[in-house]
Scaffold this active site. Sequence first.
Site, PDB file in Angstrom:
ATOM      1  N   ASP A 212       7.207  -8.736   8.055  1.00 36.85           N
ATOM      2  CA  ASP A 212       6.348  -7.833   7.283  1.00 36.85           C
ATOM      3  C   ASP A 212       7.068  -7.504   5.981  1.00 36.85           C
ATOM      4  OD1 ASP A 212       4.545  -6.014   6.329  1.00 36.85           O
ATOM      5  OD2 ASP A 212       4.888  -4.498   7.872  1.00 36.85           O
ATOM      6  N   TRP A 217       6.579   2.557   6.590  1.00 36.31           N
ATOM      7  CA  TRP A 217       7.209   3.386   7.607  1.00 36.31           C
ATOM      8  C   TRP A 217       7.192   2.722   8.988  1.00 36.31           C
ATOM      9  CZ3 TRP A 217       4.251   5.426   3.624  1.00 36.31           C
ATOM     10  CH2 TRP A 217       4.902   6.328   2.774  1.00 36.31           C
ATOM     11  N   CYS A 403      -9.017   6.847  -7.871  1.00 36.42           N
ATOM     12  CA  CYS A 403      -9.070   5.557  -7.185  1.00 36.42           C
ATOM     13  C   CYS A 403     -10.302   5.445  -6.288  1.00 36.42           C
ATOM     14  CB  CYS A 403      -7.805   5.346  -6.362  1.00 36.42           C
ATOM     15  SG  CYS A 403      -6.380   4.854  -7.336  1.00 36.42           S
TER      16      CYS A 403
END
Length: 448
Positions: A212, A217, A403
């Site tokens: 990944d 986190w 956004c």
Amino acid sequence: MSAPPGTTRAAAPSILPAIRIVRRLLHGLEPAPALRLWDDTLCAPDERPAPFTLVLRDPAVLRRLVIEGNPLLLADAYVRGALDVEGDLYGALGLKRHFESISLSWRDRLLLLRDALRLPARADAQFGPHCGFASRVARRFSHRHSRHSDCAAISFHYDVSNEFYGLWLDPERVYSCAYFEHPDDTLDSAQCNKLEHTCRKLRLQPGERLLDIGCGWGALVCWAAREHGVLAHGITLSQRQLDYAQRRIRAEGLEDRVTVELCDYRDLAGKAVYDKVASIGMFEHVGLANLPAYYATVRRVLRPGGLFLNHGITHDEEGWKKTVGTEFINRYVFPDGELDCVSNIQLGMERAGFEIHDVEGLRPHYALTLRHWVARLEAARGAAVREVGEAVWRVWHLYMVACALEFEAGSTGVYQILTSSRQRGSWPVPLTRTDLYHGNRANIHAPR
């Protein structure tokens, strides 16, 4: 917009020019907002309830806006608290379209300038130029994307505070768009759906090695190891994310299956090391000029026939041109971040030797996700301000509302692109997508 009785009292010389300026700038807007000035004078447009109230705490904001003509001054003023919005911030940011359509005669321009020059030229001390969280740091970045500048840019955004992000992210701490089976899904269930959808798309199998890139986190590496039995490795440039992810891995008893490290993607070692590679919401930080090197790195570490899932934000124009929006993002939120249109992203992947198997647009999912994040951030305002300060809270609040509107309008998109290294005669995915959707995917919850 009319001023109430009392506006012409002794303090009026600086108030009346402000009212005239706002009246000209908002002419033709229906419904018009109310305006609250620095001396608490309230100017209502008419008898109807206003959709929101613009609060102007510093007349110098209006003066500079007219003289300099830079709309970014409004964002800066909001971050500093010199300009505020009471009520619907989504509606207030909708003023952008109105301002873009304004066409003023030379006479109106001269009248605006005359009134602007009658306003105080200097800001109140408490609303001085913003020199903390945003501009002072962000000016160091110039889109060179060296290892040092990329590390600094990631730290600028992600090392704000783990506790701050925890106030408004879901329990898994997924900082990318969720996957909504239904519009009324909770954010928590939609983010679990997203993790599972990503793993299914990669066709993860027990014992496979997953990388990944930009692991955040640790949500995806932990989910993939726990739910799909893979051996997962994540890399990040954020020290605070790394610290959190390592604590999480220990707490979930995944030390034998999950590892994370502080590492630049360019420093990944080995060849054909991983069966599957995921990059979720990371490649926006790579830089358009560096995308070929990014793709080449993924090809090197991915085994022949392995799958690569790239999930990232795009926009509807080619390249990263300087606009009010891009300048705000680079100054306050994502230093050195750059976007491109999805067709260019796909072309770059094909030129790098990847074969594209699946492209899925998730634009409405991100709009919904951002609405959830904004609601949670607003609900946690007190705790957020205590953790990171008022200016940081305002930056994230303004950024995420803006956004959400961009995703809803379609000027910004987000795509998952599933690829593999091109191998003559091979096809590493099933003939259909049936395997992605078997069983009940709605409201998946991660075991804790």
